[in-house]
Design a protein around this motif. Structure first.
Motif, short mmCIF file in Angstrom:
data_model
loop_
_atom_site.label_atom_id
_atom_site.label_comp_id
_atom_site.label_asym_id
_atom_site.label_seq_id
_atom_site.Cartn_x
_atom_site.Cartn_y
_atom_site.Cartn_z
N VAL A 590 0.84 -1.20 0.00
CA VAL A 590 0.00 0.00 0.00
C VAL A 590 0.87 1.24 0.00
CG1 VAL A 590 -0.22 -0.07 2.53
CG2 VAL A 590 -1.86 1.22 1.18
N ILE A 591 0.43 2.23 -0.77
CA ILE A 591 1.07 3.54 -0.80
C ILE A 591 -0.02 4.60 -0.67
CG2 ILE A 591 1.03 3.64 -3.34
CD1 ILE A 591 3.71 5.18 -3.16
N ILE A 592 0.22 5.59 0.18
CA ILE A 592 -0.78 6.62 0.47
C ILE A 592 -0.23 7.96 0.00
CG2 ILE A 592 -2.23 7.64 2.26
CD1 ILE A 592 -1.45 5.17 4.02
N LEU A 593 -1.01 8.65 -0.79
CA LEU A 593 -0.61 9.92 -1.37
C LEU A 593 -1.49 11.04 -0.83
CD1 LEU A 593 0.89 11.72 -3.47
CD2 LEU A 593 -0.81 10.96 -5.16
N GLN A 594 -0.87 12.05 -0.24
CA GLN A 594 -1.62 13.23 0.21
C GLN A 594 -0.88 14.48 -0.24
OE1 GLN A 594 -1.60 12.80 4.52
NE2 GLN A 594 0.08 14.26 4.72
N GLU A 595 -1.63 15.55 -0.47
CA GLU A 595 -1.03 16.81 -0.89
C GLU A 595 -0.44 17.57 0.28
OE1 GLU A 595 -2.34 21.01 -3.05
OE2 GLU A 595 -3.56 19.21 -3.34
N ASP A 596 -1.00 17.44 1.44
CA ASP A 596 -0.49 18.13 2.62
C ASP A 596 0.91 17.63 2.94
OD1 ASP A 596 -0.43 19.77 4.82
OD2 ASP A 596 -1.78 18.56 6.04
N SER A 597 1.66 18.40 3.73
CA SER A 597 2.97 17.93 4.17
C SER A 597 2.79 16.68 5.02
CB SER A 597 3.70 19.03 4.96
OG SER A 597 2.88 19.51 6.01
N LEU A 598 3.85 15.90 5.15
CA LEU A 598 3.73 14.52 5.62
C LEU A 598 3.36 14.40 7.10
CD1 LEU A 598 4.05 11.55 4.77
CD2 LEU A 598 6.44 11.70 5.50
N PHE A 599 4.11 15.10 7.96
CA PHE A 599 3.98 14.86 9.39
C PHE A 599 2.60 15.29 9.90
CE2 PHE A 599 4.43 15.76 13.89
CZ PHE A 599 5.14 14.66 14.34
N GLY A 600 1.92 14.39 10.59
CA GLY A 600 0.63 14.72 11.20
C GLY A 600 -0.54 14.70 10.25
N GLY A 601 -0.33 14.28 9.00
CA GLY A 601 -1.41 14.26 8.04
C GLY A 601 -2.26 13.01 8.15
N ILE A 602 -3.36 12.98 7.36
CA ILE A 602 -4.27 11.85 7.41
C ILE A 602 -3.59 10.57 6.97
CG2 ILE A 602 -5.18 12.16 5.07
CD1 ILE A 602 -7.26 11.22 8.17
N ALA A 603 -2.56 10.65 6.10
CA ALA A 603 -1.85 9.46 5.66
C ALA A 603 -1.21 8.73 6.82
CB ALA A 603 -0.79 9.84 4.62
N SER A 604 -0.78 9.47 7.81
CA SER A 604 -0.15 8.83 8.98
C SER A 604 -1.15 7.98 9.74
CB SER A 604 0.44 9.91 9.90
OG SER A 604 1.43 10.65 9.23
N ASP A 605 -2.38 8.47 9.89
CA ASP A 605 -3.39 7.70 10.61
C ASP A 605 -3.85 6.49 9.80
OD1 ASP A 605 -4.38 8.99 13.28
OD2 ASP A 605 -3.95 10.66 11.94
N VAL A 606 -4.01 6.67 8.49
CA VAL A 606 -4.38 5.53 7.65
C VAL A 606 -3.30 4.47 7.70
CG1 VAL A 606 -4.87 4.81 5.29
CG2 VAL A 606 -5.83 6.94 6.15
N SER A 607 -2.05 4.90 7.63
CA SER A 607 -0.93 3.96 7.72
C SER A 607 -0.94 3.21 9.04
CB SER A 607 0.39 4.73 7.56
OG SER A 607 1.49 3.88 7.77
N ALA A 608 -1.15 3.93 10.12
CA ALA A 608 -1.17 3.29 11.44
C ALA A 608 -2.29 2.27 11.55
CB ALA A 608 -1.29 4.35 12.53
N GLU A 609 -3.47 2.60 11.02
CA GLU A 609 -4.60 1.67 11.07
C GLU A 609 -4.29 0.41 10.26
OE1 GLU A 609 -7.40 1.62 12.69
OE2 GLU A 609 -7.39 3.63 13.61
N ILE A 610 -3.65 0.59 9.13
CA ILE A 610 -3.30 -0.57 8.29
C ILE A 610 -2.28 -1.44 9.02
CG2 ILE A 610 -2.12 -1.26 6.16
CD1 ILE A 610 -3.39 1.25 4.86
#
Length: 658
Positions: A590-610
């Motif tokens: 899995v790879i998660i792409l977000q436009e916002d800067s990395l730290f603290g973004g929604i991608a971090s929470d999705v990654s943690a849930e996965i």
């Protein structure tokens, strides 16, 4: 102090005495209980009772009043049973907040009281919204809101008075000037001689009233309120008064000179009024004793009743379920007729059809009326719906968000447009501390949608290009929607407007006029919390939202050998974990792409849930790709470097080789 009953009947004089005496006797009881350790915290209004009682007494029972810490007389004058107030203060289930908030931090629609939040200022904006709802429905009602002299230094005070003046809202702004904001004296808070003088700057009528004189408060405000109902306008009232206790009991009063206490003690509003009634023969010593005995009996009886109530029971299900107002999604299917339109046209269609569907819906924002908004989303709306429902606002995001809450409280729906999502920072407080928390605190929902034109790729620089969804996905009580396609934008915005909870609705500016799609012309809805599986494959799961979805599509088209599931999240709160987990368990990468800067973004929470829920299915670490850890720059080559599109392709190919 000169008391003059004027044409007030003896019956009303006695009723006012009962009303002003009751909070004083309750407070005397509370001070004893504090010393006994049976009450944890108390904000005393001793010395200020005439204001709360006088203001409440001149209002109709169906007119809203918004009190502060020291306004016990508002609650007792609205005849809330004492045992319910005591339960509230003791954190019992029979209170108004289920033990989730204390003292007067609550509201009640039953008694038309909207309690304060500790940030003070947003309360004034709520009053604006409530009054606006009355005005739109042509109801001859006023709204009264309290603040202290300290809070007049807040920006929200300026914003609220300015909006009320510009819109001719029937709001009675009450400043309780007791000389101290906690320990800071007035000479360190403002330089004008009287706070009532500030009304001049807003083109607003203002008055100074002796806040310790119950008859002056009652008679003067009775006349003013009656005229406001017939001639809607805001009025600023400065009540001169003094608090005889500390800001709250723990803070004490050592910072206040003793001569001030001596001066104001002789102006005690309860004792002076009692003596006046005795001198005029309206009250006798015997009758006074009877009244006091009756009130004390009620206090003791209701306090004893509350002591028999069990401690609040912590039930996890109740805590989770009360964050949002329950909402049964109504699925309205799209018809067969479609037209190929842009993303921005889909937003306009949704707003227009929602305005037609909900005659209580109001849209507010800067330049949205005749001008049609910065992006022309509401162009033509004034001609169709009128300026009452399509409202230009001053530049004051904070109080307009609060006014949206007031509209919701008073049976309206509200949409607030941020001209750019970046500007939401000046309205951040009422979003995260008012809209988001109200249902959890006292079961009052916030039927408000905040529209957020956002995102980069348009060379607009650091103040007009942010995608700041992560500021809000962290806040319980908010729903966050972020569509990537016109059809989704229309259906999801319709649902967001129907949903009685606060929704942050992100609209990527780059997509406004660049993305076309066949969109149903009729009104329809799509569920929140349901992702879209745009492509199916076996090698990798790609997760994104907003403009990132289109970047992912472009990269996948460029690399046809990559077999990928492509998930468009569409809504970030709530998240569709079921679709995410099912895909990850199939592809194992899995790879998660977000436009916002990395730290603290929604991608971090999705990654943690996965990682927590699908770890045994993973053949490689979860990869996140995002923008640089910098503000977003202006020049195209710098912005291209900042955005993650190019890095996404590289990281995707590396992941596939893991």
């Amino acid at each position: 102090m000169e008391l003059d009953k004027k044409n007030v009947s003896d019956e009303t004089l006695i009723e006012l005495y009962k009303k002003i005496l009751k909070p004083r006797l309750i407070e005397e009881k509370m001070l004893i209980l504090i010393r006994q350790g049976k009450v944890s915290k108390w904000f005393s209004g001793i010395g200020q009772e005439a204001i709360a009682v006088g203001v409440t007494s001149i209002l109709h029972t169906d007119e809203y009043i918004l009190p502060m810490h020291r306004n016990l007389g508002v609650f007792t004058s609205r005849n809330i049973p004492l045992h319910r107030l005591f339960s509230q203060w003791q954190g019992k289930a029979n209170g108004f907040t289920k033990g989730r908030d204390r003292s007067f931090h609550f509201g009640t629609q039953e008694y038309k009281i909207i309690g304060m939040i500790s940030h003070l200022g947003p309360q004034l904006g709520i009053a604006d919204g409530i009054a606006l709802a009355h005005k739109l429905r042509e109801e001859k009602k006023i709204t009264a809101v309290f603040t202290g002299e300290g809070a007049t230094s807040e920006g929200d005070f300026h914003e609220a008075l300015n909006v009320a003046s510009v819109w001719d809202l029937p709001v009675l702004f009450i400043i309780e000037n007791n000389g101290y904001g906690l320990s800071t004296p007035t000479n360190e808070q403002y330089r004008c001689e009287n706070l009532a003088d500030k009304g001049v700057g807003y083109g607003m009528e203002s008055h100074i009233i002796d806040g310790n004189n119950i008859l002056e408060v009652y008679t003067r405000l009775s006349e003013i309120a009656a005229d406001m109902r017939e001639n809607p306008r805001p009025v600023l009232i400065e009540m001169k008064t003094f608090r005889m206790r500390g800001h709250e009991e723990a803070s004490g009063t050592k910072y206040i000179p003793q001569e001030l206490f001596d001066m104001w003690k002789v102006k005690d509003p309860v004792e002076n009024y009692k003596n006046y009634l005795l001198q005029t023969g309206v009250l006798s010593e015997h009758k006074d004793a009877e009244i006091r005995a009756e009130i004390k009996k009620e206090i003791d009886t209701d306090w004893a009743k509350v002591q028999e109530e069990p401690a609040i029971e912590a039930r996890l299900e109740d805590e989770i379920n009360d964050v949002y107002k329950a909402y049964d999604f109504e699925e309205i299917s799209a018809g067969d007729k479609t037209e190929n339109i842009r993303f921005i046209d889909a937003i306009t269609q949704s707003l227009r059809q929602s305005m037609q569907r909900h005659d209580n819906l109001v849209i507010m924002g800067q330049d949205i009326a005749e001008y049609g908004g910065a992006f022309k989303v509401t162009d033509g709306f004034v001609a169709e719906f009128g300026k009452g429902r399509v409202r230009n606002t001053p530049i004051c995001e904070s109080i307009i968000v609060s006014a949206g809450m007031g509209l919701s409280i008073n049976k309206q729906k509200a949409i607030v447009e941020m001209q750019f999502a970046d500007f939401v920072s000046t309205g951040f407080n009422p979003i995260v501390n008012l809209l988001a928390k109200s249902h959890y605190r006292w079961l009052e929902n916030a039927d408000v949608v905040v529209r957020m034109p956002c995102g980069g790729g348009t060379q607009a620089g650091p103040y007009h290009s942010q995608t700041n969804e992560a500021w809000f996905t962290k806040t319980p009580g908010l729903k966050v929607v972020y569509p990537a396609f016109p059809a989704d934008a229309k259906g999801l915005l319709n649902t967001a407007i129907n949903d009685p909870n606060p929704v942050m609705f992100f609209e990527h500016k780059l997509l406004y006029r660049s993305i076309y799609q066949d969109v149903p012309t009729d009104y329809y809805t799509l569920p929140l919390g349901k992702a879209a599986l745009l492509r199916e494959g076996k090698d990798v799961t790609v997760i994104s939202f907003g403009a990132g979805v289109h970047w992912a599509l472009e990269i996948l088209d460029k690399n046809p050998s990559v077999s990928a599931d492509l998930i468009d999240l569409r809504t970030l709160q709530p998240l569709d974990y079921e679709t995410i987990f099912a895909s990850v368990k199939k592809t194992n990468k899995v790879i998660i792409l977000q436009e916002d800067s990395l730290f603290g973004g929604i991608a971090s929470d999705v990654s943690a849930e996965i990682m927590e829920n699908c770890f045994e299915h993973l053949d490689a670490p979860v990869k996140r790709v995002a923008s640089l850890e910098t503000p977003i720059p202006f020049m195209k080559n710098l912005e291209d470097q900042y955005l993650p599109k190019e890095r996404f392709e590289k990281e995707l190919l590396v992941l596939l080789q893991y």
